[in-house]
Design a protein around this motif. Sequence first.
Motif, PDB file in Angstrom:
ATOM      1  N   THR A  13      47.491  10.374  82.447  1.00  0.00           N
ATOM      2  CA  THR A  13      46.017  10.184  82.743  1.00  0.00           C
ATOM      3  C   THR A  13      45.413   8.774  83.212  1.00  0.00           C
ATOM      4  O   THR A  13      45.936   7.783  82.619  1.00  0.00           O
ATOM      5  CB  THR A  13      45.107  10.317  81.307  1.00  0.00           C
ATOM      6  N   VAL A  21      38.082  10.644  86.199  1.00  0.00           N
ATOM      7  CA  VAL A  21      39.576  10.555  85.705  1.00  0.00           C
ATOM      8  C   VAL A  21      40.563  11.285  86.393  1.00  0.00           C
ATOM      9  O   VAL A  21      40.157  12.536  86.967  1.00  0.00           O
ATOM     10  CB  VAL A  21      39.416  10.929  84.049  1.00  0.00           C
ATOM     11  N   LEU A  23      44.196  13.265  86.757  1.00  0.00           N
ATOM     12  CA  LEU A  23      45.226  13.929  85.788  1.00  0.00           C
ATOM     13  C   LEU A  23      46.294  14.218  86.895  1.00  0.00           C
ATOM     14  O   LEU A  23      46.113  14.999  87.706  1.00  0.00           O
ATOM     15  CB  LEU A  23      44.707  15.202  85.071  1.00  0.00           C
ATOM     16  N   ALA A  45      44.442  17.412  78.255  1.00  0.00           N
ATOM     17  CA  ALA A  45      43.800  16.461  78.900  1.00  0.00           C
ATOM     18  C   ALA A  45      42.261  16.894  79.626  1.00  0.00           C
ATOM     19  O   ALA A  45      41.542  16.031  79.614  1.00  0.00           O
ATOM     20  CB  ALA A  45      44.586  15.953  80.014  1.00  0.00           C
ATOM     21  N   ALA A  49      38.706  14.911  78.807  1.00  0.00           N
ATOM     22  CA  ALA A  49      37.853  14.342  79.652  1.00  0.00           C
ATOM     23  C   ALA A  49      36.401  14.971  79.493  1.00  0.00           C
ATOM     24  O   ALA A  49      35.456  14.147  79.589  1.00  0.00           O
ATOM     25  CB  ALA A  49      38.212  14.955  81.001  1.00  0.00           C
TER      26      ALA A  49
END
Length: 257
Positions: A13, A21, A23, A45, A49
Amino acid sequence: MTQLPIEPELVVTTALDDTVVVLRLNRPHRLNALNESLVTALETALAEAVREGRRAVILTGTGRAFCAGFDLKEVRDDGGRRQIDAQQRLAEALTSLPIPVIAAINGLAVGAGCEIALACDFLLAGSDAEFSLPEVLIGTGMGGGTSFLLARTVGRVKASDFVLLGEQITAAEADAIGLVSRVVEPDHLEAAAQELASKLASRPPHAIATVKKALFRGLNQTFTESLDAELTEIRAAHFHPESVALMESFRHRSTRT
C-alpha cells in the motif's frame, strides 16, 4: 498437505497523498496469481482505504503482470470452493466500494486477474498488456460476476468471441471491443492512473459514491425502476451540504457571466 512458503507482504500500500492510494498485488514470483491470503489482504486494504477517507484507489501489480488468475499450483482439497468464494467476495467488495477503483493493467491479466479488473471502475492498460479468459480451455466456468459484467461491457457477441475461444487478446484488441477505458504507453501507465485518480479525488465523494452505485444498480433494472431510483438519489444528493455549496457557487458564476 504441502507446506506453502511464507510470502512477503501480499498487497503493498502506497499513499500518494491524503486522497489517493495505490494497492499493488505483490506475488511477482507467481505473476501475482491470486490465493486466499492475497484476496483477504486486498479486501482488507480496500476497506482500510474507505476508513481512511481515500477518494480513489489504483490497483496494479508488481513486476511483469497485473494478475495471472488464481494460483492453480496451490493445494486445493475442496474442489476449489474456497478460491471461488474468495473471488466472489472480492468482486462484491470492488463493485460495492463507495470510491472508484482504477485497474492499471501492467502486463498479463488472465482468468481471475482479468475478472477482478472488470469489476473495477476504470481499466487503464499499458500497450503491452494482454488479456484472456481461458476458462473453457481448462474446463471450468467464469467467476467474479463476469457472467453479469462482461456482456454488459462489450456486448454479447464480442463477449462470446472472447470467452468461448479463450484466446489471448492484446491491449489494442481489448480497447477495440470496449473492454478497457484507454491504452497508454507502459512507462506512462502509473502516471496516467495517478492523473485520473487525482481528477476523481477532486469530485465530491458523496456524488461519486451515488453515481457509482447507480451505474451498477442500473445494470439490472428496468427503465422505470431506474427512473424511480434516480429520483430518490437526486433528492438525497441535492440537500447534501457539499452539493448545496457547489450549486450556490455555480449560480454565482452564472450570474456574473
